[in-house]
Design a protein around this motif. Sequence first.
Motif, PDB file in Angstrom:
ATOM      1  N   ILE A 152      61.639  89.147  39.333  1.00  0.00           N
ATOM      2  CA  ILE A 152      61.716  87.726  39.685  1.00  0.00           C
ATOM      3  C   ILE A 152      60.736  86.884  38.865  1.00  0.00           C
ATOM      4  O   ILE A 152      61.126  85.839  38.304  1.00  0.00           O
ATOM      5  N   PRO A 153      59.450  87.284  38.716  1.00  0.00           N
ATOM      6  CA  PRO A 153      58.581  86.509  37.815  1.00  0.00           C
ATOM      7  C   PRO A 153      59.089  86.480  36.375  1.00  0.00           C
ATOM      8  O   PRO A 153      58.944  85.460  35.687  1.00  0.00           O
ATOM      9  N   GLY A 154      59.698  87.578  35.917  1.00  0.00           N
ATOM     10  CA  GLY A 154      60.252  87.590  34.564  1.00  0.00           C
ATOM     11  C   GLY A 154      61.383  86.590  34.403  1.00  0.00           C
ATOM     12  O   GLY A 154      61.467  85.864  33.401  1.00  0.00           O
ATOM     13  N   ILE A 155      62.257  86.529  35.405  1.00  0.00           N
ATOM     14  CA  ILE A 155      63.375  85.578  35.359  1.00  0.00           C
ATOM     15  C   ILE A 155      62.852  84.140  35.382  1.00  0.00           C
ATOM     16  O   ILE A 155      63.302  83.285  34.610  1.00  0.00           O
ATOM     17  N   LEU A 156      61.903  83.875  36.263  1.00  0.00           N
ATOM     18  CA  LEU A 156      61.329  82.534  36.342  1.00  0.00           C
ATOM     19  C   LEU A 156      60.585  82.174  35.053  1.00  0.00           C
ATOM     20  O   LEU A 156      60.657  81.039  34.578  1.00  0.00           O
ATOM     21  N   GLY A 157      59.870  83.150  34.489  1.00  0.00           N
ATOM     22  CA  GLY A 157      59.156  82.908  33.236  1.00  0.00           C
ATOM     23  C   GLY A 157      60.097  82.551  32.107  1.00  0.00           C
ATOM     24  O   GLY A 157      59.835  81.629  31.318  1.00  0.00           O
ATOM     25  N   ALA A 158      61.223  83.261  32.010  1.00  0.00           N
ATOM     26  CA  ALA A 158      62.203  82.967  30.963  1.00  0.00           C
ATOM     27  C   ALA A 158      62.807  81.583  31.161  1.00  0.00           C
ATOM     28  O   ALA A 158      63.016  80.838  30.192  1.00  0.00           O
ATOM     29  N   ALA A 159      63.068  81.234  32.430  1.00  0.00           N
ATOM     30  CA  ALA A 159      63.667  79.926  32.719  1.00  0.00           C
ATOM     31  C   ALA A 159      62.737  78.782  32.345  1.00  0.00           C
ATOM     32  O   ALA A 159      63.211  77.670  32.052  1.00  0.00           O
ATOM     33  N   LEU A 160      61.420  79.019  32.334  1.00  0.00           N
ATOM     34  CA  LEU A 160      60.466  77.973  31.979  1.00  0.00           C
ATOM     35  C   LEU A 160      60.087  77.997  30.497  1.00  0.00           C
ATOM     36  O   LEU A 160      59.796  76.948  29.913  1.00  0.00           O
ATOM     37  N   THR A 161      60.072  79.173  29.894  1.00  0.00           N
ATOM     38  CA  THR A 161      59.652  79.286  28.495  1.00  0.00           C
ATOM     39  C   THR A 161      60.597  78.538  27.558  1.00  0.00           C
ATOM     40  O   THR A 161      60.151  77.851  26.626  1.00  0.00           O
ATOM     41  N   VAL A 162      61.883  78.653  27.793  1.00  0.00           N
ATOM     42  CA  VAL A 162      62.868  78.035  26.894  1.00  0.00           C
ATOM     43  C   VAL A 162      62.705  76.517  26.840  1.00  0.00           C
ATOM     44  O   VAL A 162      62.572  75.938  25.752  1.00  0.00           O
ATOM     45  N   PRO A 163      62.703  75.798  27.978  1.00  0.00           N
ATOM     46  CA  PRO A 163      62.536  74.332  27.870  1.00  0.00           C
ATOM     47  C   PRO A 163      61.176  73.922  27.330  1.00  0.00           C
ATOM     48  O   PRO A 163      61.076  72.918  26.610  1.00  0.00           O
ATOM     49  N   VAL A 164      60.109  74.672  27.652  1.00  0.00           N
ATOM     50  CA  VAL A 164      58.791  74.328  27.117  1.00  0.00           C
ATOM     51  C   VAL A 164      58.790  74.446  25.599  1.00  0.00           C
ATOM     52  O   VAL A 164      58.289  73.574  24.883  1.00  0.00           O
ATOM     53  N   ALA A 165      59.375  75.525  25.079  1.00  0.00           N
ATOM     54  CA  ALA A 165      59.413  75.729  23.633  1.00  0.00           C
ATOM     55  C   ALA A 165      60.237  74.655  22.929  1.00  0.00           C
ATOM     56  O   ALA A 165      59.925  74.261  21.800  1.00  0.00           O
ATOM     57  N   LEU A 166      61.277  74.162  23.593  1.00  0.00           N
ATOM     58  CA  LEU A 166      62.171  73.195  22.960  1.00  0.00           C
ATOM     59  C   LEU A 166      61.699  71.748  23.116  1.00  0.00           C
ATOM     60  O   LEU A 166      61.965  70.913  22.244  1.00  0.00           O
ATOM     61  N   VAL A 167      60.997  71.448  24.191  1.00  0.00           N
ATOM     62  CA  VAL A 167      60.703  70.059  24.529  1.00  0.00           C
ATOM     63  C   VAL A 167      59.248  69.675  24.269  1.00  0.00           C
ATOM     64  O   VAL A 167      58.966  68.560  23.810  1.00  0.00           O
ATOM     65  N   LEU A 168      58.308  70.574  24.532  1.00  0.00           N
ATOM     66  CA  LEU A 168      56.893  70.212  24.459  1.00  0.00           C
ATOM     67  C   LEU A 168      56.464  69.914  23.027  1.00  0.00           C
ATOM     68  O   LEU A 168      56.820  70.641  22.089  1.00  0.00           O
ATOM     69  N   ASP A 169      55.714  68.848  22.845  1.00  0.00           N
ATOM     70  CA  ASP A 169      55.122  68.509  21.548  1.00  0.00           C
ATOM     71  C   ASP A 169      53.643  68.884  21.558  1.00  0.00           C
ATOM     72  O   ASP A 169      53.042  69.068  22.619  1.00  0.00           O
ATOM     73  N   GLU A 170      53.071  68.951  20.367  1.00  0.00           N
ATOM     74  CA  GLU A 170      51.636  69.186  20.251  1.00  0.00           C
ATOM     75  C   GLU A 170      50.866  68.026  20.865  1.00  0.00           C
ATOM     76  O   GLU A 170      51.248  66.860  20.711  1.00  0.00           O
ATOM     77  N   THR A 171      49.786  68.340  21.572  1.00  0.00           N
ATOM     78  CA  THR A 171      49.000  67.303  22.243  1.00  0.00           C
ATOM     79  C   THR A 171      47.569  67.200  21.726  1.00  0.00           C
ATOM     80  O   THR A 171      46.892  66.211  22.004  1.00  0.00           O
ATOM     81  N   TYR A 172      47.092  68.193  20.994  1.00  0.00           N
ATOM     82  CA  TYR A 172      45.693  68.224  20.569  1.00  0.00           C
ATOM     83  C   TYR A 172      45.504  67.323  19.355  1.00  0.00           C
ATOM     84  O   TYR A 172      46.071  67.558  18.293  1.00  0.00           O
ATOM     85  N   ALA A 173      44.696  66.261  19.518  1.00  0.00           N
ATOM     86  CA  ALA A 173      44.579  65.210  18.508  1.00  0.00           C
ATOM     87  C   ALA A 173      44.194  65.717  17.120  1.00  0.00           C
ATOM     88  O   ALA A 173      44.810  65.309  16.124  1.00  0.00           O
ATOM     89  N   PRO A 174      43.192  66.600  16.967  1.00  0.00           N
ATOM     90  CA  PRO A 174      42.855  67.063  15.620  1.00  0.00           C
ATOM     91  C   PRO A 174      44.007  67.765  14.908  1.00  0.00           C
ATOM     92  O   PRO A 174      44.197  67.584  13.695  1.00  0.00           O
ATOM     93  N   VAL A 175      44.782  68.543  15.633  1.00  0.00           N
ATOM     94  CA  VAL A 175      45.921  69.231  15.023  1.00  0.00           C
ATOM     95  C   VAL A 175      47.033  68.247  14.701  1.00  0.00           C
ATOM     96  O   VAL A 175      47.705  68.358  13.668  1.00  0.00           O
ATOM     97  N   ILE A 176      47.240  67.244  15.571  1.00  0.00           N
ATOM     98  CA  ILE A 176      48.241  66.212  15.282  1.00  0.00           C
ATOM     99  C   ILE A 176      47.889  65.484  13.995  1.00  0.00           C
ATOM    100  O   ILE A 176      48.752  65.228  13.142  1.00  0.00           O
ATOM    101  N   LEU A 177      46.605  65.145  13.832  1.00  0.00           N
ATOM    102  CA  LEU A 177      46.166  64.478  12.606  1.00  0.00           C
ATOM    103  C   LEU A 177      46.326  65.382  11.388  1.00  0.00           C
ATOM    104  O   LEU A 177      46.681  64.914  10.298  1.00  0.00           O
ATOM    105  N   ALA A 178      46.083  66.677  11.564  1.00  0.00           N
ATOM    106  CA  ALA A 178      46.272  67.616  10.449  1.00  0.00           C
ATOM    107  C   ALA A 178      47.737  67.681  10.044  1.00  0.00           C
ATOM    108  O   ALA A 178      48.069  67.709   8.846  1.00  0.00           O
TER     109      ALA A 178
END
Length: 431
Positions: A152-178
């Motif tokens: 069950i944790p594996g199924i839930l983890g997979a269900a969350l990993t996919v949208p995070v990988a596709l939707v989340l952008d970088e948030t750390y300012a020094p890396v964004i500037l780089a």
Amino acid sequence: MVVAFASSVFAPAIPQVMKIYGITKEVGTLGVSLYVFGFAFGPLAFGPFSEFQGRYVPLVVAMFGFTIFSFATAVSKDVQSLFILRFFTGFFGSGPLTLSGPLFRDMFSQRQLGVPIVMFCLMAFIGPLVAPFVGGFIVMNPSLGWRWTAYIPGILGAALTVPVALVLDETYAPVILAHKAGRLRRETGDWSIHAEHEEASFHLRDVFREYLTRPFTMLVWDPIVLFMSLFGAFVYGLLYLFLTAYPIIFQHIHGMNLGVGGLPYLGIIVGQLLGTVAIAATQPWIERKAEQTGGQIMPEWRLPIAIPGAAAFSGGLFWLGWSGYKPTTHWVVPTLSGLLTGFGLLTMFLPSLAYLVEAREKKNASAVAAHTFLRSGAGGAFPLFATYMFDELGVEWACTLLGCLGALLIPIPVLLYVFGARIREKSRLSG
């Protein structure tokens, strides 16, 4: 919440695993402890890694690793591989726990930070408390069995990993500037354009000295990091010790089964919700003080709620022990002690984490990594001695001992509220 849920959902499966593999209860408890020990070591990699690589890559890697090792645990063939895989599931699962605070700090202003941090802590504490009765009903179902506490944790983890990988952008300012500097070099052909972050040295020796050892350096030399980590470690250790205490009280003494015996954890969850309300009630006070300082919020303003929280937590432990040690007392009485312990859990833990994120703004990932290392060490160790302690001292005196230790923590937020600003000014690690 999924990572925290997975940490304790295995606890109700321990009797079944003991029977299948012929191991003792103490050895079976390693299935929980090793997972939480993984929480201790993972931040030493993911926290510092995020300070030079950004938040996105380590977060996605951690979530993917958590999912893979959850499924691997579910199909493990022997007890040795089961325990090793549980450790690595916790190791990778620590990534989201470690990076959430710094990620929120990247995304929200200081005034907006309170709400997301509160919700994060609430989910991190509700997960281990929901899991025991969910896991209990899973183990009691003959069609499922203990392996589904990993599926069950594996199924839930997979269900969350996919949208995070596709939707989340970088948030750390020094890396964004780089990244922006790299894009400008390609677009303009001007290879002299560089961001400051790109000039940092990332040789293996430098990375080890500057990043991997930094959390330990902060624990040793920074009193704010040390005392807030100790404050959070005791609370977190008790959270996992409850996985031993509550079954003793409600299953052994009051005769409940695995599933129903986990329902008294709901008392702690209600207490945490009350803690959330109390923390929210302090926000107008913080806003009024911020108006007097031109909008600047002092980290120490997060600490006052921890003072009644520590007192409530200690009182709840006394209540649990002296109402839960004999079967003639109705089960609802020790259950209601969770109102105080749950309130204390959240109102102690949250200020310890929020204070570190704000007080060590430029090194908050390493400060959180130090906090996570110490608290996870306590969370993994407490269940290992809990059975012996409750057997030797009895429920009432074991909880009395823990309540006295909790009372010793009450001065910590008081002292840091009074002297914290001066300590931050003098600390060589305050940058």
